[in-house]
Design a protein around this motif. Structure first.
Motif, PDB file in Angstrom:
ATOM      1  N   ALA A   1       0.806  -1.233   0.000  1.00  0.00           N
ATOM      2  CA  ALA A   1       0.000   0.000   0.000  1.00  0.00           C
ATOM      3  C   ALA A   1       0.841   1.287   0.000  1.00  0.00           C
ATOM      4  O   ALA A   1       0.559   2.201  -0.773  1.00  0.00           O
ATOM      5  N   PRO A   2       1.892   1.399   0.820  1.00  0.00           N
ATOM      6  CA  PRO A   2       2.658   2.642   0.762  1.00  0.00           C
ATOM      7  C   PRO A   2       3.406   2.818  -0.569  1.00  0.00           C
ATOM      8  O   PRO A   2       3.650   3.938  -0.998  1.00  0.00           O
ATOM      9  N   PHE A   3       3.759   1.722  -1.208  1.00  0.00           N
ATOM     10  CA  PHE A   3       4.551   1.787  -2.441  1.00  0.00           C
ATOM     11  C   PHE A   3       3.673   1.948  -3.682  1.00  0.00           C
ATOM     12  O   PHE A   3       3.987   2.717  -4.577  1.00  0.00           O
ATOM     13  N   MET A   4       2.624   1.149  -3.756  1.00  0.00           N
ATOM     14  CA  MET A   4       1.768   1.121  -4.948  1.00  0.00           C
ATOM     15  C   MET A   4       0.309   1.200  -4.514  1.00  0.00           C
ATOM     16  O   MET A   4      -0.404   0.198  -4.503  1.00  0.00           O
ATOM     17  N   PRO A   5      -0.139   2.404  -4.151  1.00  0.00           N
ATOM     18  CA  PRO A   5      -1.464   2.522  -3.544  1.00  0.00           C
ATOM     19  C   PRO A   5      -2.607   2.054  -4.451  1.00  0.00           C
ATOM     20  O   PRO A   5      -3.567   1.449  -3.961  1.00  0.00           O
ATOM     21  N   THR A   6      -2.505   2.303  -5.743  1.00  0.00           N
ATOM     22  CA  THR A   6      -3.610   1.916  -6.636  1.00  0.00           C
ATOM     23  C   THR A   6      -3.698   0.401  -6.752  1.00  0.00           C
ATOM     24  O   THR A   6      -4.783  -0.185  -6.682  1.00  0.00           O
ATOM     25  N   THR A   7      -2.552  -0.241  -6.914  1.00  0.00           N
ATOM     26  CA  THR A   7      -2.537  -1.701  -7.023  1.00  0.00           C
ATOM     27  C   THR A   7      -3.021  -2.333  -5.722  1.00  0.00           C
ATOM     28  O   THR A   7      -3.779  -3.309  -5.739  1.00  0.00           O
ATOM     29  N   ALA A   8      -2.594  -1.769  -4.607  1.00  0.00           N
ATOM     30  CA  ALA A   8      -3.011  -2.312  -3.308  1.00  0.00           C
ATOM     31  C   ALA A   8      -4.532  -2.263  -3.193  1.00  0.00           C
ATOM     32  O   ALA A   8      -5.166  -3.243  -2.783  1.00  0.00           O
ATOM     33  N   ARG A   9      -5.111  -1.144  -3.603  1.00  0.00           N
ATOM     34  CA  ARG A   9      -6.580  -1.033  -3.539  1.00  0.00           C
ATOM     35  C   ARG A   9      -7.237  -2.022  -4.492  1.00  0.00           C
ATOM     36  O   ARG A   9      -8.276  -2.600  -4.196  1.00  0.00           O
TER      37      ARG A   9
ATOM     38  N   ILE B   1      -6.152  -5.005  -5.353  1.00  0.00           N
ATOM     39  CA  ILE B   1      -6.133  -6.341  -4.743  1.00  0.00           C
ATOM     40  C   ILE B   1      -7.196  -6.416  -3.649  1.00  0.00           C
ATOM     41  O   ILE B   1      -7.948  -7.381  -3.542  1.00  0.00           O
ATOM     42  N   TRP B   2      -7.268  -5.363  -2.881  1.00  0.00           N
ATOM     43  CA  TRP B   2      -8.219  -5.285  -1.765  1.00  0.00           C
ATOM     44  C   TRP B   2      -9.663  -5.447  -2.271  1.00  0.00           C
ATOM     45  O   TRP B   2     -10.447  -6.223  -1.718  1.00  0.00           O
ATOM     46  N   THR B   3      -9.967  -4.714  -3.334  1.00  0.00           N
ATOM     47  CA  THR B   3     -11.324  -4.780  -3.896  1.00  0.00           C
ATOM     48  C   THR B   3     -11.611  -6.183  -4.407  1.00  0.00           C
ATOM     49  O   THR B   3     -12.701  -6.720  -4.210  1.00  0.00           O
ATOM     50  N   GLN B   4     -10.623  -6.784  -5.062  1.00  0.00           N
ATOM     51  CA  GLN B   4     -10.851  -8.131  -5.589  1.00  0.00           C
ATOM     52  C   GLN B   4     -11.041  -9.154  -4.468  1.00  0.00           C
ATOM     53  O   GLN B   4     -11.703 -10.164  -4.647  1.00  0.00           O
ATOM     54  N   LEU B   5     -10.439  -8.849  -3.318  1.00  0.00           N
ATOM     55  CA  LEU B   5     -10.659  -9.743  -2.178  1.00  0.00           C
ATOM     56  C   LEU B   5     -12.036  -9.509  -1.553  1.00  0.00           C
ATOM     57  O   LEU B   5     -12.446 -10.222  -0.651  1.00  0.00           O
ATOM     58  N   GLY B   6     -12.722  -8.480  -2.032  1.00  0.00           N
ATOM     59  CA  GLY B   6     -14.066  -8.194  -1.527  1.00  0.00           C
ATOM     60  C   GLY B   6     -14.047  -7.618  -0.121  1.00  0.00           C
ATOM     61  O   GLY B   6     -15.013  -7.753   0.629  1.00  0.00           O
ATOM     62  N   LEU B   7     -12.942  -6.952   0.239  1.00  0.00           N
ATOM     63  CA  LEU B   7     -12.826  -6.457   1.621  1.00  0.00           C
ATOM     64  C   LEU B   7     -13.331  -5.029   1.762  1.00  0.00           C
ATOM     65  O   LEU B   7     -13.345  -4.260   0.800  1.00  0.00           O
TER      66      LEU B   7
ATOM     67  N   GLY C   1     -13.109  -1.201   3.630  1.00  0.00           N
ATOM     68  CA  GLY C   1     -12.035  -0.314   4.099  1.00  0.00           C
ATOM     69  C   GLY C   1     -10.906  -0.225   3.089  1.00  0.00           C
ATOM     70  O   GLY C   1     -11.115  -0.410   1.904  1.00  0.00           O
ATOM     71  N   GLU C   2      -9.733   0.036   3.571  1.00  0.00           N
ATOM     72  CA  GLU C   2      -8.583   0.299   2.705  1.00  0.00           C
ATOM     73  C   GLU C   2      -7.358  -0.441   3.216  1.00  0.00           C
ATOM     74  O   GLU C   2      -7.174  -0.547   4.422  1.00  0.00           O
ATOM     75  N   PRO C   3      -6.499  -0.890   2.316  1.00  0.00           N
ATOM     76  CA  PRO C   3      -5.225  -1.435   2.787  1.00  0.00           C
ATOM     77  C   PRO C   3      -4.288  -0.288   3.185  1.00  0.00           C
ATOM     78  O   PRO C   3      -4.360   0.786   2.600  1.00  0.00           O
ATOM     79  N   HIS C   4      -3.462  -0.496   4.159  1.00  0.00           N
ATOM     80  CA  HIS C   4      -2.560   0.573   4.603  1.00  0.00           C
ATOM     81  C   HIS C   4      -1.370  -0.014   5.356  1.00  0.00           C
ATOM     82  O   HIS C   4      -1.302  -1.215   5.612  1.00  0.00           O
ATOM     83  N   GLY C   5      -0.466   0.894   5.730  1.00  0.00           N
ATOM     84  CA  GLY C   5       0.817   0.459   6.275  1.00  0.00           C
ATOM     85  C   GLY C   5       0.868   0.180   7.766  1.00  0.00           C
ATOM     86  O   GLY C   5       1.969   0.124   8.331  1.00  0.00           O
TER      87      GLY C   5
ATOM     88  N   TRP D   1       1.245  -2.192   9.625  1.00  0.00           N
ATOM     89  CA  TRP D   1       1.582  -3.602   9.513  1.00  0.00           C
ATOM     90  C   TRP D   1       1.579  -4.334  10.850  1.00  0.00           C
ATOM     91  O   TRP D   1       1.227  -5.504  10.922  1.00  0.00           O
ATOM     92  N   SER D   2       1.987  -3.637  11.907  1.00  0.00           N
ATOM     93  CA  SER D   2       2.103  -4.369  13.174  1.00  0.00           C
ATOM     94  C   SER D   2       0.723  -4.822  13.664  1.00  0.00           C
ATOM     95  O   SER D   2       0.617  -5.838  14.337  1.00  0.00           O
ATOM     96  N   THR D   3      -0.331  -4.088  13.315  1.00  0.00           N
ATOM     97  CA  THR D   3      -1.653  -4.543  13.758  1.00  0.00           C
ATOM     98  C   THR D   3      -2.358  -5.379  12.689  1.00  0.00           C
ATOM     99  O   THR D   3      -3.103  -6.295  13.021  1.00  0.00           O
ATOM    100  N   GLU D   4      -2.118  -5.092  11.416  1.00  0.00           N
ATOM    101  CA  GLU D   4      -2.873  -5.776  10.354  1.00  0.00           C
ATOM    102  C   GLU D   4      -2.262  -7.110   9.931  1.00  0.00           C
ATOM    103  O   GLU D   4      -2.973  -8.000   9.472  1.00  0.00           O
ATOM    104  N   LEU D   5      -0.951  -7.213  10.033  1.00  0.00           N
ATOM    105  CA  LEU D   5      -0.318  -8.443   9.545  1.00  0.00           C
ATOM    106  C   LEU D   5      -0.276  -9.502  10.641  1.00  0.00           C
ATOM    107  O   LEU D   5       0.778  -9.908  11.110  1.00  0.00           O
ATOM    108  N   VAL D   6      -1.455  -9.890  11.028  1.00  0.00           N
ATOM    109  CA  VAL D   6      -1.601 -10.973  12.001  1.00  0.00           C
ATOM    110  C   VAL D   6      -2.286 -12.092  11.231  1.00  0.00           C
ATOM    111  O   VAL D   6      -3.376 -11.883  10.686  1.00  0.00           O
ATOM    112  N   TRP D   7      -1.603 -13.223  11.147  1.00  0.00           N
ATOM    113  CA  TRP D   7      -2.114 -14.292  10.296  1.00  0.00           C
ATOM    114  C   TRP D   7      -3.480 -14.780  10.769  1.00  0.00           C
ATOM    115  O   TRP D   7      -3.668 -14.995  11.966  1.00  0.00           O
TER     116      TRP D   7
END
Ligand code: ME8
Length: 502
Positions: free
Chosen positions: A452-460, A462-468, A470-474, A476-482
């Motif tokens: 998301a910080p590097f390629m915001p349009t592409t990140a969005r 992927i996010w839309t295709q996942l049907g999620l 909100g928005e993807p964002h950086g 990471w410490s809270t969102e990247l929990v498996w």
């Protein structure tokens, strides 16, 4: 990352011509940093345009326009290039704005009152292209000594205001020794120490015979470099001790191209001290984009039009290329062939195909519904990825951050090749297929956040295709929990590939 609010700046660009890809480079790096930090706390990203000085006045005159009309017309393009590349600044300052001019005069008065500014006579040489005063001993064959310039210089003999720069030399040297990280990369640090060891002259900070600049009390205008440097604090409402100033100064990172490191790491800190202000935590003097061995620059005319290549390659492909191609401190050459390789390889083959294949299999085998996955070895293997990439970003090691993220892309692609979901389906191994499909979808959720910080349009995308939602964002410490991707959610794959092959 630091606890306090984060402030990042780019240079303000001369509005004597159109933006080129070199300007986009600095702005994209700052935007990536800002997006990452915005997701993790209060952050402020400043960019803008340097609209005064002889160089801009000359460009306007050549076009038969007044400088103000010229800058008003051109600033539209400088803002448009930010929009084109998703450069999401918090403020865009123009040095012709009244808020800036007013504070420049206030600074001038404060410097005078504190005995840092005095009246004297400037007799010496001036290069308009570089807007720089040069000592005669520095000229090469009587011309500007900057190897990128080499133009004729003009003789000035004027009564002017001087800033007492020389008295800060020892303090600067001591500061450099005590804060080896304050100027990065090391090459820039060493050059500046050598310059300081060679001695400093006081700096002429006014031009009596010019009128395109910030008017000073008693006549003349402020020297364009002092005017320009002050943007970093005037945009924060420094003179009225505004809330922005109290929240965000001192800056955490000031990004500049290496050719203007001297202004930012010798003159600027001395001015800040003269105003009793703290210095930025770090000035990073990044490398140059070159074309056939020469720095890409407006004055050499060897520039790449950033609008045109964004149309052909996509803005995210260029953002990725710029930050992935070389370590941030190093020069690198630009070529369409290299952009195409990154675009078709890392982006199209690795990332784009991963998204396409993963979602197509989910649709095929589970009607697009995310299954419940059992414990994932992949998730366990990458638990520290957010931390690694975050540490790299905070150190401005964009390439290293992207390399770490691409290890994950590679691992996900390998999951497909090794687990072969089509065979698991044929064998009727439901649990293993569920786990594989869950791993892929959860991996894509991670990737959307990571890029998301590097390629915001592409990140969005992927996010839309996942049907999620909100928005993807950086963050990471809270969102990247498996395992945070909810089983049962339904994806929405697109027929359009993220990176159609060129
Ligand atoms: O110097 N490679 O403005 P400027 C990488 N107004 N970065 C490049 C580049 C290249 N080939 N060419 C330009 C000025 N840049 C002053 C600054 S700040 C108080 C005043 C980027 O229009 C890089 O960040 O010449 C460089 O320092 C900046 O654009 C210079 O822009």
């Amino acid at each position: 990352m630091s606890e306090r609010a984060f402030y990042v700046t780019t240079p303000i660009y001369y509005i004597s011509g159109n933006p080129h890809i070199g300007h986009v480079y600095t702005s994209v790096a700052a935007d990536t940093l800002a997006r990452y930090h915005h997701a993790n706390g209060p952050a402020f990203f400043l960019t803008g345009t340097d609209e005064h000085g002889q160089k801009v006045a000359a460009a306007a005159a050549e076009a038969g326009m007044t400088p103000q009309a010229w800058t008003d017309a051109l600033v539209v393009k400088w803002k448009a290039i930010c929009a084109r590349y998703d450069v999401r600044y918090d403020d865009f300052i123009r040095t012709t704005e009244p808020r800036h001019a007013r504070q420049c005069v206030e600074v001038f008065e404060r410097l005078k009152a504190s005995g840092n500014v005095y009246l004297g006579k400037y007799s010496g040489w001036y290069c308009t292209n570089d807007e720089t005063f040069w000592l005669e001993s520095k000229l090469i064959d009587g011309r500007c000594p900057n190897p990128e310039c080499g133009r004729e210089v003009q003789w000035l003999s004027e009564d002017n205001w001087f800033f007492a720069l020389s008295k800060y030399r020892d303090r600067l040297l001591a500061y450099y020794r005590e804060h080896p990280q304050w100027v990065r990369p090391e090459r820039a640090y060493n050059e500046m120490v050598a310059t300081l060891e060679g001695g400093l002259e006081d700096l002429c900070i006014s031009r009596v015979n010019l009128d395109w600049g910030v008017p000073l009390p008693g006549g003349g205008v402020m020297y364009v470099w002092l005017d320009a440097l002050l943007n970093y604090i005037t945009a924060l409402d420094y003179a009225s001790d505004g809330e922005r100033f109290r929240t965000f100064w001192p800056a955490n990172v000031q990004l500049v191209g290496k050719e203007i490191a001297r202004f930012h790491t010798i003159i600027w800190p001395a001015v800040l001290w003269a105003l009793d202000l703290a210095l930025p935590e770090r000035v990073f003097a990044h490398g140059w984009i070159t074309l056939e061995g020469q720095k890409m620059s407006k004055s050499l005319g060897n520039v790449i039009d950033p609008f045109e290549i964004a149309d052909r390659f996509g803005s995210d492909s260029i953002r990725y290329f710029l930050l992935r191609e070389a370590p941030f401190g190093s020069d690198f050459s630009f070529s369409e062939e290299k952009v195409r390789l990154r675009r078709n390889g890392d982006l199209g083959n690795d990332l784009g195909n991963l998204v396409k294949r993963s979602l197509a299999m989910l649709v095929r085998y589970r009607a697009g519904r995310v299954p419940t996955g059992a414990h994932s070895a992949l998730g366990a293997r990458f638990t520290d990825l957010g931390k690694r990439a975050g540490t790299a970003i905070a150190a401005l090691e964009f390439r290293e951050a992207l390399e770490a993220i691409w290890e994950f892309v590679t691992a996900l692609n390998r999951t497909i090749d090794e687990k072969r979901p089509w065979e698991l389906d044929k064998r009727g191994d439901t649990a293993a297929l569920d786990t594989a499909l869950y791993e892929l979808c959860e991996g894509l959720r991670w990737l959307a956040h990571l890029i998301a910080p590097f390629m915001p349009t592409t990140a969005r995308g992927i996010w839309t295709q996942l049907g999620l939602e909100g928005e993807p964002h950086g963050a990471w410490s809270t969102e990247l929990v498996w395992g945070r991707l909810e089983p049962g959610s339904v994806v929405a794959p697109s027929d359009e590939p993220l990176f159609p092959r060129l």
